[in-house]
Design an enzyme around this catalytic site. Sequence first.
Site, PDB file in Angstrom:
ATOM      1  N   ARG A   4       2.155   1.313  -7.067  1.00  0.00           N
ATOM      2  CA  ARG A   4       2.450   0.085  -5.846  1.00  0.00           C
ATOM      3  C   ARG A   4       1.376  -0.914  -6.161  1.00  0.00           C
ATOM      4  O   ARG A   4       1.599  -1.772  -5.400  1.00  0.00           O
ATOM      5  CB  ARG A   4       2.641   0.971  -4.605  1.00  0.00           C
ATOM      6  CG  ARG A   4       3.970   1.543  -4.558  1.00  0.00           C
ATOM      7  CD  ARG A   4       4.048   2.368  -3.238  1.00  0.00           C
ATOM      8  NE  ARG A   4       4.306   1.383  -2.212  1.00  0.00           N
ATOM      9  CZ  ARG A   4       5.440   0.994  -1.624  1.00  0.00           C
ATOM     10  NH1 ARG A   4       6.519   1.621  -2.146  1.00  0.00           N
ATOM     11  NH2 ARG A   4       5.408   0.278  -0.603  1.00  0.00           N
ATOM     12  N   LYS A  23       3.866  -3.088  -6.645  1.00  0.00           N
ATOM     13  CA  LYS A  23       5.078  -3.100  -7.001  1.00  0.00           C
ATOM     14  C   LYS A  23       5.888  -3.437  -6.138  1.00  0.00           C
ATOM     15  O   LYS A  23       6.870  -4.461  -6.211  1.00  0.00           O
ATOM     16  CB  LYS A  23       5.455  -1.657  -7.478  1.00  0.00           C
ATOM     17  CG  LYS A  23       7.117  -1.135  -7.829  1.00  0.00           C
ATOM     18  CD  LYS A  23       7.257  -1.868  -9.274  1.00  0.00           C
ATOM     19  CE  LYS A  23       8.460  -1.365  -9.915  1.00  0.00           C
ATOM     20  NZ  LYS A  23       8.873  -2.248 -10.826  1.00  0.00           N
ATOM     21  N   GLU A  75       1.697 -11.606 -16.226  1.00  0.00           N
ATOM     22  CA  GLU A  75       1.506 -10.422 -15.567  1.00  0.00           C
ATOM     23  C   GLU A  75       0.576  -9.182 -15.968  1.00  0.00           C
ATOM     24  O   GLU A  75      -0.195  -8.590 -15.417  1.00  0.00           O
ATOM     25  CB  GLU A  75       2.938  -9.662 -14.752  1.00  0.00           C
ATOM     26  CG  GLU A  75       3.442 -10.366 -13.899  1.00  0.00           C
ATOM     27  CD  GLU A  75       4.807  -9.794 -13.423  1.00  0.00           C
ATOM     28  OE1 GLU A  75       5.201  -9.519 -12.230  1.00  0.00           O
ATOM     29  OE2 GLU A  75       5.624  -9.389 -14.548  1.00  0.00           O
ATOM     30  N   HIS A  92       9.217 -35.069 -21.073  1.00  0.00           N
ATOM     31  CA  HIS A  92       8.973 -35.862 -19.710  1.00  0.00           C
ATOM     32  C   HIS A  92       7.446 -35.236 -19.304  1.00  0.00           C
ATOM     33  O   HIS A  92       7.416 -35.510 -18.103  1.00  0.00           O
ATOM     34  CB  HIS A  92       9.998 -35.289 -18.849  1.00  0.00           C
ATOM     35  CG  HIS A  92      11.363 -36.078 -19.214  1.00  0.00           C
ATOM     36  ND1 HIS A  92      11.417 -37.417 -19.301  1.00  0.00           N
ATOM     37  CD2 HIS A  92      12.388 -35.384 -19.694  1.00  0.00           C
ATOM     38  CE1 HIS A  92      12.777 -37.471 -19.474  1.00  0.00           C
ATOM     39  NE2 HIS A  92      13.384 -36.521 -19.761  1.00  0.00           N
ATOM     40  N   ASN A  97       0.477   0.333   6.496  1.00  0.00           N
ATOM     41  CA  ASN A  97       0.815  -0.593   5.678  1.00  0.00           C
ATOM     42  C   ASN A  97       1.577  -1.832   6.481  1.00  0.00           C
ATOM     43  O   ASN A  97       1.879  -1.820   7.549  1.00  0.00           O
ATOM     44  CB  ASN A  97       1.977  -0.222   4.813  1.00  0.00           C
ATOM     45  CG  ASN A  97       1.620   0.843   3.738  1.00  0.00           C
ATOM     46  OD1 ASN A  97       0.364   1.015   3.610  1.00  0.00           O
ATOM     47  ND2 ASN A  97       2.623   1.362   3.123  1.00  0.00           N
ATOM     48  N   GLY A  98       1.086  -3.032   6.038  1.00  0.00           N
ATOM     49  CA  GLY A  98       1.554  -4.298   6.764  1.00  0.00           C
ATOM     50  C   GLY A  98       0.568  -4.899   7.061  1.00  0.00           C
ATOM     51  O   GLY A  98      -0.723  -4.864   6.773  1.00  0.00           O
ATOM     52  N   GLU A 112      11.277 -15.441 -16.942  1.00  0.00           N
ATOM     53  CA  GLU A 112      11.076 -14.186 -16.809  1.00  0.00           C
ATOM     54  C   GLU A 112       9.809 -13.687 -17.870  1.00  0.00           C
ATOM     55  O   GLU A 112       9.102 -13.007 -17.704  1.00  0.00           O
ATOM     56  CB  GLU A 112      12.069 -13.404 -16.713  1.00  0.00           C
ATOM     57  CG  GLU A 112      12.204 -11.780 -16.703  1.00  0.00           C
ATOM     58  CD  GLU A 112      11.279 -11.556 -15.655  1.00  0.00           C
ATOM     59  OE1 GLU A 112      11.039 -10.247 -15.377  1.00  0.00           O
ATOM     60  OE2 GLU A 112      11.256 -12.264 -14.432  1.00  0.00           O
ATOM     61  N   CYS A 143       0.905  -1.173  -0.027  1.00  0.00           N
ATOM     62  CA  CYS A 143      -0.024   0.029   0.103  1.00  0.00           C
ATOM     63  C   CYS A 143       0.740   1.286   0.118  1.00  0.00           C
ATOM     64  O   CYS A 143       2.189   1.143   0.015  1.00  0.00           O
ATOM     65  CB  CYS A 143      -0.983   0.046   1.320  1.00  0.00           C
ATOM     66  SG  CYS A 143      -1.702  -1.649   1.496  1.00  0.00           S
ATOM     67  N   LYS A 168       6.332 -11.875 -17.502  1.00  0.00           N
ATOM     68  CA  LYS A 168       5.830 -10.927 -17.822  1.00  0.00           C
ATOM     69  C   LYS A 168       4.459 -10.970 -18.700  1.00  0.00           C
ATOM     70  O   LYS A 168       3.685 -10.062 -18.455  1.00  0.00           O
ATOM     71  CB  LYS A 168       6.916 -10.449 -18.709  1.00  0.00           C
ATOM     72  CG  LYS A 168       8.066  -9.728 -18.101  1.00  0.00           C
ATOM     73  CD  LYS A 168       7.934  -8.444 -17.272  1.00  0.00           C
ATOM     74  CE  LYS A 168       8.766  -8.063 -16.303  1.00  0.00           C
ATOM     75  NZ  LYS A 168       8.658  -8.800 -15.148  1.00  0.00           N
ATOM     76  N   TRP A 216      -4.306  -1.865  -0.478  1.00  0.00           N
ATOM     77  CA  TRP A 216      -4.222  -2.988  -0.903  1.00  0.00           C
ATOM     78  C   TRP A 216      -4.903  -4.200  -0.176  1.00  0.00           C
ATOM     79  O   TRP A 216      -4.323  -4.417   1.028  1.00  0.00           O
ATOM     80  CB  TRP A 216      -2.983  -3.430  -1.518  1.00  0.00           C
ATOM     81  CG  TRP A 216      -2.918  -4.648  -2.625  1.00  0.00           C
ATOM     82  CD1 TRP A 216      -3.188  -4.678  -4.110  1.00  0.00           C
ATOM     83  CD2 TRP A 216      -2.654  -6.131  -2.326  1.00  0.00           C
ATOM     84  NE1 TRP A 216      -2.758  -6.018  -4.304  1.00  0.00           N
ATOM     85  CE2 TRP A 216      -2.753  -6.816  -3.406  1.00  0.00           C
ATOM     86  CE3 TRP A 216      -2.197  -6.828  -1.157  1.00  0.00           C
ATOM     87  CZ2 TRP A 216      -2.491  -8.120  -3.287  1.00  0.00           C
ATOM     88  CZ3 TRP A 216      -2.129  -8.154  -0.911  1.00  0.00           C
ATOM     89  CH2 TRP A 216      -2.156  -8.797  -2.284  1.00  0.00           C
TER      90      TRP A 216
END
Length: 605
Positions: free
Chosen positions: A27, A600, A489, A505, A101-102, A482, A2, A486, A75
């Site tokens: 964020r 973020k 996301e 496999h 925040n937290g 990666e 947040c 991307k 958030w």
Amino acid sequence: MCGIVGYIGKRDATPLLLEGLQRLEYRGYDSAGLVVNSPKSGALKMVKAKGRVRDLEARVPKRFAGTTGIAHTRWATHGAPSDVNSHPHLDPENKVAVVHNGIVDNAAELRAKLEADGVVFASETDTEVITHLIARSQADTLEEKVREAVKAIEGTYGIAVMHADFSDRIVVARNGSPVILGIGEKEMLVASDVAALIAHTRQVVTLDDGEMATLKADDFRTFTTSGTSTNATPETVEWEAASFDMGGHDTYMHKEISEQPDAVDRVLRGRIDDRFSTVHLGGLNLDPREARAIRRVKILGCGTSYHAGLIGASLIEGMARIPADAEPASEFRYRNPVVDPDTLYIAVSQSGETYDVLAAVQELKRKGARVLGVVNVVGSAIAREADGGVYVHAGPEVCVVSTKCFTNTVVAFALLAVHLGRIRDLSVTDGKRIIEGLRKLPAQISEVLEQEDEIKRLAAEYADAKSMMFIGRVRGYPVALEASLKLKEISYIHAEAYPASELKHGPLALIEPELPTVAIVPDDDLLEKNRAALEEIKARSGRILAVAHREQEKADHTIVVPKNEDELDPILMGIPLQLFAYHTALAMGRDIDKPRNLAKSVTVE
């Protein structure tokens, strides 16, 4: 995850708070709110809204002036996104306001005790517990009230508190979630990220865990939760306010992809030693004798940082001939790992505040391990906790998904690998070869970026896919991981990455025309092995997009990238796939800079 912004001074706080929240939108959040004091009465006035900062701004009354205020983007963790669950939280008498925040781990227990005492909660949040604890405290000062509250809670917090009876101050506290003070001229600011401060001041103080501060318009004081003064000294932030602007681009992600040639030049600058074909990394705090004593390297990161760590481990093992591997920090913390005194641990985090990585660093330090940090933000928590490290100098990265910071982190690992290798077994010739390869990177990245129009055309052809496979072998596998991340996301297309050698496999069962495969095919000693994997896919009518150093006959399309040294090729092969993900998401109309459900800086578990 947040965002917190606070202001105390002589100016109208409301527009400053809204501007700060806008700078923190990257964020990730789902609601926003702010509180200011009434200049004459000192009473607190609040407005909150589910949705974006623009929704909050639309609700702010015309007359909403105040010279002190705190604001927040939330958030959701405890309780769904809603107006009532948004921060700030007020007590029933509208005297105490808190942004947080937290996560308060013992919120349920504290809530039950407070309810038994007759407290009625207005929200489902854990944060409201803090508000009631402060409001019910009998302490004489706001600092003591906040100190009592934070001693009662367990978990992580970055909080800012206002109280109508103490209208001349804001009190803040930190444990595991960033709190940064901005030191101005007869005004003070506070935020969870320097991005909210940089337009007003470049003088900042970053609180440590267990530290608190009192902000007044013309002064600040820092101290521990036990009351001991800490006498913090402001530092100058190297970033400019313009670094956080879009600079003529339509999105921050596009801007940050395009900045990579300059960013890579920045991480290399001043670090190369041609005389001895090595590099200088003065912040390592690791002398040659200590470097030679290292028997293993363990790299810890999360998400993109973990993928950079995988490439870093390959670079260190290949050049320095030290066994090296990478592991998600979130898993490492909980498996009761054996901490070896001969192992060098490296913590990777763009923000330097990623909670899982920070907690792993703290556990390692508790057990006597040597820990280096590879981070982007100077003065961040991991940078301060580590024994030494490397700053990646990517500059501010605003888009939620990382591009230039990933690239610079991998380049920083290449520098570290050369440094360790030249102390150990890397020859002068190979050291020189890698250094020349590093010097070529900025120009070669520019070459890749010049192919954007073609990559955009290819992205449009694949944007209808419901799922995609990404494959690579050895050095190419972390690139596939990666690139897969991307794509998922920002486009929300399901994507999976596998080592190319693992296709037979199990994953070959998925291959069909509707499932495209993106293949990483470098021109190295595994070229024929990778081509064999393409043969397997084509035999099952699969579509293939290859990223390679030359056209691949079995691929439907090939993005050709410049050839560098084998060790450095993964850096270049990831760049076009950033553009591929970007243009795929753009074709699908996605909110590229703020993808759903993501933030973020992940400062909670």
